[in-house]
Design an enzyme around this catalytic site. Sequence first.
Site, mmCIF file in Angstrom:
data_model
loop_
_atom_site.group_PDB
_atom_site.id
_atom_site.type_symbol
_atom_site.label_atom_id
_atom_site.label_comp_id
_atom_site.label_asym_id
_atom_site.label_seq_id
_atom_site.Cartn_x
_atom_site.Cartn_y
_atom_site.Cartn_z
ATOM 1 N N GLU A 89 -1.854 1.204 -9.386
ATOM 2 C CA GLU A 89 -1.566 -0.153 -8.931
ATOM 3 C C GLU A 89 -2.639 -0.715 -8.022
ATOM 4 O O GLU A 89 -3.384 0.008 -7.375
ATOM 5 C CB GLU A 89 -0.186 -0.232 -8.282
ATOM 6 C CG GLU A 89 0.069 0.738 -7.159
ATOM 7 C CD GLU A 89 1.506 0.632 -6.649
ATOM 8 O OE1 GLU A 89 2.371 1.339 -7.184
ATOM 9 O OE2 GLU A 89 1.743 -0.152 -5.723
ATOM 10 N N CYS A 102 -6.874 -4.593 -2.758
ATOM 11 C CA CYS A 102 -6.564 -3.240 -2.308
ATOM 12 C C CYS A 102 -6.527 -2.334 -3.543
ATOM 13 O O CYS A 102 -5.709 -2.522 -4.432
ATOM 14 C CB CYS A 102 -5.206 -3.251 -1.603
ATOM 15 S SG CYS A 102 -4.643 -1.624 -1.114
ATOM 16 N N CYS A 109 -1.405 11.405 -5.386
ATOM 17 C CA CYS A 109 -2.076 11.789 -4.142
ATOM 18 C C CYS A 109 -1.564 13.160 -3.718
ATOM 19 O O CYS A 109 -0.402 13.481 -3.931
ATOM 20 C CB CYS A 109 -1.748 10.760 -3.061
ATOM 21 S SG CYS A 109 -2.529 11.086 -1.465
ATOM 22 N N CYS A 113 2.103 12.819 2.824
ATOM 23 C CA CYS A 113 2.668 12.127 4.001
ATOM 24 C C CYS A 113 4.134 11.764 3.696
ATOM 25 O O CYS A 113 4.421 11.211 2.628
ATOM 26 C CB CYS A 113 1.870 10.863 4.313
ATOM 27 S SG CYS A 113 0.128 11.182 4.633
ATOM 28 N N CYS A 116 5.282 8.061 2.622
ATOM 29 C CA CYS A 116 4.477 7.329 1.633
ATOM 30 C C CYS A 116 4.946 7.595 0.205
ATOM 31 O O CYS A 116 5.072 8.742 -0.219
ATOM 32 C CB CYS A 116 3.013 7.726 1.788
ATOM 33 S SG CYS A 116 1.917 6.877 0.643
ATOM 34 N N CYS A 330 2.155 0.584 -0.662
ATOM 35 C CA CYS A 330 2.312 2.031 -0.601
ATOM 36 C C CYS A 330 2.842 2.687 -1.869
ATOM 37 O O CYS A 330 3.684 3.577 -1.831
ATOM 38 C CB CYS A 330 3.229 2.397 0.571
ATOM 39 S SG CYS A 330 2.904 1.430 2.036
HETATM 40 N N1 SAH Z 1 -4.826 7.989 1.746
HETATM 41 C C1 SAH Z 1 -5.392 6.962 2.550
HETATM 42 C C2 SAH Z 1 -5.299 5.559 1.956
HETATM 43 C C3 SAH Z 1 -4.027 5.146 1.264
HETATM 44 S S1 SAH Z 1 -2.612 4.720 2.199
HETATM 45 C C4 SAH Z 1 -4.764 6.981 3.926
HETATM 46 O O1 SAH Z 1 -3.862 7.760 4.155
HETATM 47 O O2 SAH Z 1 -5.221 6.266 4.795
HETATM 48 C C5 SAH Z 1 -2.905 3.188 2.965
HETATM 49 C C6 SAH Z 1 -2.161 3.059 4.289
HETATM 50 O O3 SAH Z 1 -0.751 2.811 4.102
HETATM 51 C C7 SAH Z 1 -2.252 4.296 5.167
HETATM 52 O O4 SAH Z 1 -2.522 3.912 6.484
HETATM 53 C C8 SAH Z 1 -0.878 4.884 5.026
HETATM 54 O O5 SAH Z 1 -0.578 5.758 6.061
HETATM 55 C C9 SAH Z 1 -0.013 3.636 4.996
HETATM 56 N N2 SAH Z 1 1.336 3.817 4.500
HETATM 57 C C10 SAH Z 1 1.764 4.620 3.518
HETATM 58 N N3 SAH Z 1 3.104 4.531 3.375
HETATM 59 C C11 SAH Z 1 3.530 3.626 4.301
HETATM 60 C C12 SAH Z 1 4.802 3.075 4.632
HETATM 61 N N4 SAH Z 1 5.895 3.462 3.990
HETATM 62 N N5 SAH Z 1 4.841 2.161 5.619
HETATM 63 C C13 SAH Z 1 3.727 1.763 6.266
HETATM 64 N N6 SAH Z 1 2.500 2.222 5.998
HETATM 65 C C14 SAH Z 1 2.399 3.161 5.018
#
Ligand code: SAH
Length: 343
Positions: A89, A102, A109, A113, A116, A330
């Site tokens: 996406e 973006c 991935c 986390c 996410c 996300c």
């Molecule tokens: N893997 C990289 C880039 C992709 S995520 C990273 O971790 O930075 C892009 C951003 O969205 C990251 O800062 C991630 O922590 C955040 N993110 C992911 N899930 C989220 C959520 N449910 N709410 C808010 N931010 C989120």
Amino acid sequence: MLNLRDFTETELEALVREAGQPAYRAGQLFKWAQSGARSFDSMTDIPKNLRAFLSERYTVTPPVELKKQVARDGTRKYLWGLSDGNCIETVLMEYKHGYSVCVSTQAGCRMGCVFCASTKGGFVRNLTPGEILEQVLYAGLDAGVRVSNIVLMGTGEPLDNLDAVLKFIQLVHNEKGLGIGERHISLSTSGLVDRIYELEKQALQITLSISLHAPNNTLRSQIMPVNRRWPVEELLAACRSYTEKTHRRISYEYALIRGFNDTDACARELVSLLRGQLAHVNLIRLNEIAESPLRPSTTETTQRFCNILNKSGVTATVRRRLGFDIDASCGQLRRKFELNGGM
Ligand code: SAH
């Protein structure tokens, strides 16, 4: 078939020579590929025999648009199908200073986390430089706009696919193509410290964003497994080194999770971690995802957290949530698609 958009202009020169053609054809080919040509036949100033040679070995077929959603605020979200059946996406957002795309850097991935959606289905594969680029190219063409900024903040960990990402940055920079400079590109990482040092060696002018989300190891390790390998102290040491080398301000992403990392004590701890650094904190209220019980902090708590940082000399802003009504954050669209086996 190899994707022609994976090739730099210099690489294309070698390729046209192999076909017995003069080097200047490479520039023409690069322009066609990077302006969105969908077939070799449409490349009218390329001789027919070269077109035939290329079409037997390479492809310029774009990803298939599986789904597009347009939010009330104009944000567009795309789900693309790749040639091998994977889907990714992309989000296009409008800001005062222009349009920003973006992009995803991987299908899935491996970072894990907990908050996410992009990581819930696990890692599938790295995207190629051309596949990253096509997201910018075809989102811009679809919306009929010139894209001025790129954020590497979609699905995937860009530093886990560093070679492809570096080549993408080089491709997208070429004036014969999209012509987007390093200062208009942000790369976000969950904190692969060894790769931050590698990136630093490239001396690029891109903006580095760090997904910090917690001010200490106890909290951060609970939500980001990467922290067990690369703890906060080592991450921040790499960031200091990065700014010393590149003189670029680092952005720290901090998703506020209700009752978890949003207390005044957390804000003060974050201040002591970042004070004196060339840094900016982007606060965002957590986006709720189906697979996690974590909830966003209230807007009041978010503002209060922001004020503590700013009063203590750490610049912070609360990020607007764009495309909120279309799952624009996300990896949620891709995830839904996977779970439903298509929509
Ligand atoms: N893997 C990289 C880039 C992709 S995520 C990273 O971790 O930075 C892009 C951003 O969205 C990251 O800062 C991630 O922590 C955040 N993110 C992911 N899930 C989220 C959520 N449910 N709410 C808010 N931010 C989120």
